[in-house]
Design a protein around this motif. Structure first.
Motif, PDB file in Angstrom:
ATOM      1  N   GLU A   1       0.858  -1.182   0.000  1.00 25.84           N
ATOM      2  CA  GLU A   1       0.000   0.000   0.000  1.00 25.84           C
ATOM      3  C   GLU A   1       0.899   1.237   0.000  1.00 25.84           C
ATOM      4  O   GLU A   1       1.894   1.291   0.718  1.00 25.84           O
ATOM      5  N   LYS A   2       0.555   2.255  -0.804  1.00 29.58           N
ATOM      6  CA  LYS A   2       1.367   3.466  -0.798  1.00 29.58           C
ATOM      7  C   LYS A   2       0.951   4.372   0.346  1.00 29.58           C
ATOM      8  O   LYS A   2      -0.146   4.265   0.872  1.00 29.58           O
ATOM      9  N   PHE A   3       1.864   5.240   0.729  1.00 27.69           N
ATOM     10  CA  PHE A   3       1.661   6.293   1.726  1.00 27.69           C
ATOM     11  C   PHE A   3       1.564   5.798   3.157  1.00 27.69           C
ATOM     12  O   PHE A   3       1.109   6.535   4.015  1.00 27.69           O
ATOM     13  N   GLY A   4       1.991   4.588   3.445  1.00 26.51           N
ATOM     14  CA  GLY A   4       2.005   4.140   4.834  1.00 26.51           C
ATOM     15  C   GLY A   4       0.902   3.154   5.154  1.00 26.51           C
ATOM     16  O   GLY A   4       0.034   2.882   4.336  1.00 26.51           O
ATOM     17  N   CYS A   5       0.958   2.634   6.378  1.00 25.89           N
ATOM     18  CA  CYS A   5       0.092   1.527   6.772  1.00 25.89           C
ATOM     19  C   CYS A   5      -1.234   2.002   7.361  1.00 25.89           C
ATOM     20  O   CYS A   5      -1.244   2.659   8.404  1.00 25.89           O
ATOM     21  N   SER A   6      -2.293   1.656   6.701  1.00 20.38           N
ATOM     22  CA  SER A   6      -3.614   1.848   7.290  1.00 20.38           C
ATOM     23  C   SER A   6      -3.960   0.568   8.041  1.00 20.38           C
ATOM     24  O   SER A   6      -4.810  -0.224   7.606  1.00 20.38           O
ATOM     25  N   TRP A   7      -3.266   0.358   9.136  1.00 20.88           N
ATOM     26  CA  TRP A   7      -3.326  -0.938   9.836  1.00 20.88           C
ATOM     27  C   TRP A   7      -4.748  -1.279  10.274  1.00 20.88           C
ATOM     28  O   TRP A   7      -5.116  -2.449  10.313  1.00 20.88           O
ATOM     29  N   TYR A   8      -5.537  -0.260  10.605  1.00 21.65           N
ATOM     30  CA  TYR A   8      -6.905  -0.539  11.040  1.00 21.65           C
ATOM     31  C   TYR A   8      -7.702  -1.228   9.927  1.00 21.65           C
ATOM     32  O   TYR A   8      -8.618  -2.004  10.198  1.00 21.65           O
ATOM     33  N   LEU A   9      -7.332  -0.974   8.687  1.00 26.68           N
ATOM     34  CA  LEU A   9      -7.972  -1.673   7.572  1.00 26.68           C
ATOM     35  C   LEU A   9      -7.336  -3.038   7.353  1.00 26.68           C
ATOM     36  O   LEU A   9      -8.036  -4.036   7.114  1.00 26.68           O
ATOM     37  N   TRP A  10      -6.015  -3.092   7.456  1.00 23.51           N
ATOM     38  CA  TRP A  10      -5.333  -4.369   7.258  1.00 23.51           C
ATOM     39  C   TRP A  10      -5.820  -5.399   8.276  1.00 23.51           C
ATOM     40  O   TRP A  10      -5.980  -6.578   7.941  1.00 23.51           O
ATOM     41  N   GLU A  11      -6.050  -4.990   9.501  1.00 22.22           N
ATOM     42  CA  GLU A  11      -6.560  -5.906  10.531  1.00 22.22           C
ATOM     43  C   GLU A  11      -7.872  -6.536  10.098  1.00 22.22           C
ATOM     44  O   GLU A  11      -8.185  -7.659  10.481  1.00 22.22           O
ATOM     45  N   GLN A  12      -8.628  -5.805   9.312  1.00 22.25           N
ATOM     46  CA  GLN A  12      -9.924  -6.293   8.865  1.00 22.25           C
ATOM     47  C   GLN A  12      -9.828  -7.011   7.521  1.00 22.25           C
ATOM     48  O   GLN A  12     -10.851  -7.347   6.925  1.00 22.25           O
ATOM     49  N   GLY A  13      -8.595  -7.201   7.052  1.00 25.54           N
ATOM     50  CA  GLY A  13      -8.414  -7.932   5.813  1.00 25.54           C
ATOM     51  C   GLY A  13      -8.445  -7.091   4.558  1.00 25.54           C
ATOM     52  O   GLY A  13      -8.563  -7.641   3.458  1.00 25.54           O
ATOM     53  N   ASP A  14      -8.316  -5.800   4.721  1.00 29.36           N
ATOM     54  CA  ASP A  14      -8.418  -4.900   3.569  1.00 29.36           C
ATOM     55  C   ASP A  14      -7.330  -3.834   3.648  1.00 29.36           C
ATOM     56  O   ASP A  14      -6.521  -3.854   4.575  1.00 29.36           O
ATOM     57  N   GLY A  15      -7.333  -2.905   2.695  1.00 28.91           N
ATOM     58  CA  GLY A  15      -6.434  -1.758   2.758  1.00 28.91           C
ATOM     59  C   GLY A  15      -5.278  -1.798   1.795  1.00 28.91           C
ATOM     60  O   GLY A  15      -4.699  -0.766   1.485  1.00 28.91           O
ATOM     61  N   ALA A  16      -4.910  -2.977   1.328  1.00 23.62           N
ATOM     62  CA  ALA A  16      -3.781  -3.067   0.411  1.00 23.62           C
ATOM     63  C   ALA A  16      -4.228  -2.755  -1.010  1.00 23.62           C
ATOM     64  O   ALA A  16      -5.382  -2.951  -1.380  1.00 23.62           O
ATOM     65  N   GLU A  17      -3.281  -2.257  -1.787  1.00 23.25           N
ATOM     66  CA  GLU A  17      -3.585  -1.901  -3.171  1.00 23.25           C
ATOM     67  C   GLU A  17      -3.074  -2.937  -4.163  1.00 23.25           C
ATOM     68  O   GLU A  17      -3.624  -3.058  -5.255  1.00 23.25           O
ATOM     69  N   TYR A  18      -2.040  -3.626  -3.792  1.00 20.15           N
ATOM     70  CA  TYR A  18      -1.480  -4.654  -4.642  1.00 20.15           C
ATOM     71  C   TYR A  18      -1.273  -5.922  -3.824  1.00 20.15           C
ATOM     72  O   TYR A  18      -0.943  -5.861  -2.637  1.00 20.15           O
ATOM     73  N   TRP A  19      -1.453  -7.043  -4.499  1.00 21.31           N
ATOM     74  CA  TRP A  19      -1.413  -8.332  -3.826  1.00 21.31           C
ATOM     75  C   TRP A  19      -0.570  -9.325  -4.613  1.00 21.31           C
ATOM     76  O   TRP A  19      -0.538  -9.295  -5.839  1.00 21.31           O
ATOM     77  N   GLY A  20       0.113 -10.204  -3.887  1.00 21.87           N
ATOM     78  CA  GLY A  20       0.735 -11.331  -4.530  1.00 21.87           C
ATOM     79  C   GLY A  20      -0.311 -12.409  -4.785  1.00 21.87           C
ATOM     80  O   GLY A  20      -1.474 -12.279  -4.391  1.00 21.87           O
ATOM     81  N   LYS A  21       0.107 -13.484  -5.419  1.00 23.96           N
ATOM     82  CA  LYS A  21      -0.827 -14.564  -5.746  1.00 23.96           C
ATOM     83  C   LYS A  21      -1.121 -15.451  -4.552  1.00 23.96           C
ATOM     84  O   LYS A  21      -2.088 -16.222  -4.581  1.00 23.96           O
ATOM     85  N   GLY A  22      -0.283 -15.374  -3.551  1.00 22.44           N
ATOM     86  CA  GLY A  22      -0.496 -16.174  -2.354  1.00 22.44           C
ATOM     87  C   GLY A  22       0.358 -17.431  -2.346  1.00 22.44           C
ATOM     88  O   GLY A  22       0.736 -17.951  -3.401  1.00 22.44           O
ATOM     89  N   ILE A  23       0.643 -17.901  -1.140  1.00 24.14           N
ATOM     90  CA  ILE A  23       1.444 -19.105  -0.987  1.00 24.14           C
ATOM     91  C   ILE A  23       0.896 -19.908   0.187  1.00 24.14           C
ATOM     92  O   ILE A  23       0.519 -19.350   1.215  1.00 24.14           O
ATOM     93  N   GLN A  24       0.849 -21.212   0.001  1.00 20.61           N
ATOM     94  CA  GLN A  24       0.245 -22.073   1.013  1.00 20.61           C
ATOM     95  C   GLN A  24       1.227 -22.365   2.138  1.00 20.61           C
ATOM     96  O   GLN A  24       2.401 -22.691   1.906  1.00 20.61           O
ATOM     97  N   VAL A  25       0.739 -22.247   3.354  1.00 17.68           N
ATOM     98  CA  VAL A  25       1.469 -22.668   4.559  1.00 17.68           C
ATOM     99  C   VAL A  25       0.583 -23.673   5.283  1.00 17.68           C
ATOM    100  O   VAL A  25      -0.566 -23.357   5.619  1.00 17.68           O
ATOM    101  N   THR A  26       1.100 -24.876   5.491  1.00 20.92           N
ATOM    102  CA  THR A  26       0.328 -25.935   6.135  1.00 20.92           C
ATOM    103  C   THR A  26       1.090 -26.439   7.353  1.00 20.92           C
ATOM    104  O   THR A  26       2.247 -26.841   7.248  1.00 20.92           O
ATOM    105  N   ILE A  27       0.431 -26.400   8.492  1.00 20.19           N
ATOM    106  CA  ILE A  27       1.038 -26.857   9.743  1.00 20.19           C
ATOM    107  C   ILE A  27       0.289 -28.090  10.208  1.00 20.19           C
ATOM    108  O   ILE A  27      -0.912 -28.045  10.463  1.00 20.19           O
ATOM    109  N   SER A  28       1.018 -29.186  10.337  1.00 20.60           N
ATOM    110  CA  SER A  28       0.394 -30.441  10.765  1.00 20.60           C
ATOM    111  C   SER A  28       0.625 -30.658  12.256  1.00 20.60           C
ATOM    112  O   SER A  28       1.664 -30.288  12.801  1.00 20.60           O
ATOM    113  N   SER A  29      -0.348 -31.281  12.887  1.00 22.09           N
ATOM    114  CA  SER A  29      -0.256 -31.506  14.335  1.00 22.09           C
ATOM    115  C   SER A  29       0.461 -32.806  14.647  1.00 22.09           C
ATOM    116  O   SER A  29       0.714 -33.621  13.771  1.00 22.09           O
TER     117      SER A  29
END
Length: 126
Positions: free
Chosen positions: A98-126
């Motif tokens: 996101e440009k111009f700094g962190c709007s963390w209050y939006l990021w906490e809610q899952g939003d606020g970013a302007e550009y995104w990567g495609k994502g990468i899987q992280v799997t933790i087994s018990s």
């Protein structure tokens, strides 16, 4: 156009560690925010951690003391070091910017970013 490419995901057992990396290109802004979101199966996307151009960091309460976000400005790479991983950390992790700094209050809610990567899987087994 900012491009973000994640790497470093995978599968580990509970208690293990992983380091995610995100290569950033195309950014011409000196003020910015970069960070990580995650989305677990059946759950909404949530902000995990963020860092701005001044090195200020932000963390979700659920990962404080467990995850560490950092950046290498020379290499234009963002990192997320994850320790003491738990099965509930299983998710697709997305690098975001996101440009111009962190709007963390939006990021906490899952939003606020302007550009995104495609994502990468992280799997933790018990």
């Amino acid at each position: 156009q900012v491009q973000l490419v994640e790497s470093g995901g995978g599968s580990v057992q509970a208690g293990g560690s992983l380091r995610l990396s995100c290569s950033v290109s195309g950014s011409t802004y000196s003020n910015y925010c970069m960070g990580w979101f995650r989305q677990a199966p059946g759950k909404e996307r949530e902000g995990v951690a963020a860092i701005d151009n001044n090195g200020n960091t932000y963390y979700a309460d659920s990962v404080k003391g467990q995850f560490t976000i950092s950046q290498d400005k020379a290499e234009k790479t963002l990192y997320l070091q994850m320790h003491s991983l738990k099965p509930e950390d299983t998710a697709v992790y997305y690098c975001a910017w996101e440009k111009f700094g962190c709007s963390w209050y939006l990021w906490e809610q899952g939003d606020g970013a302007e550009y995104w990567g495609k994502g990468i899987q992280v799997t933790i087994s018990s």
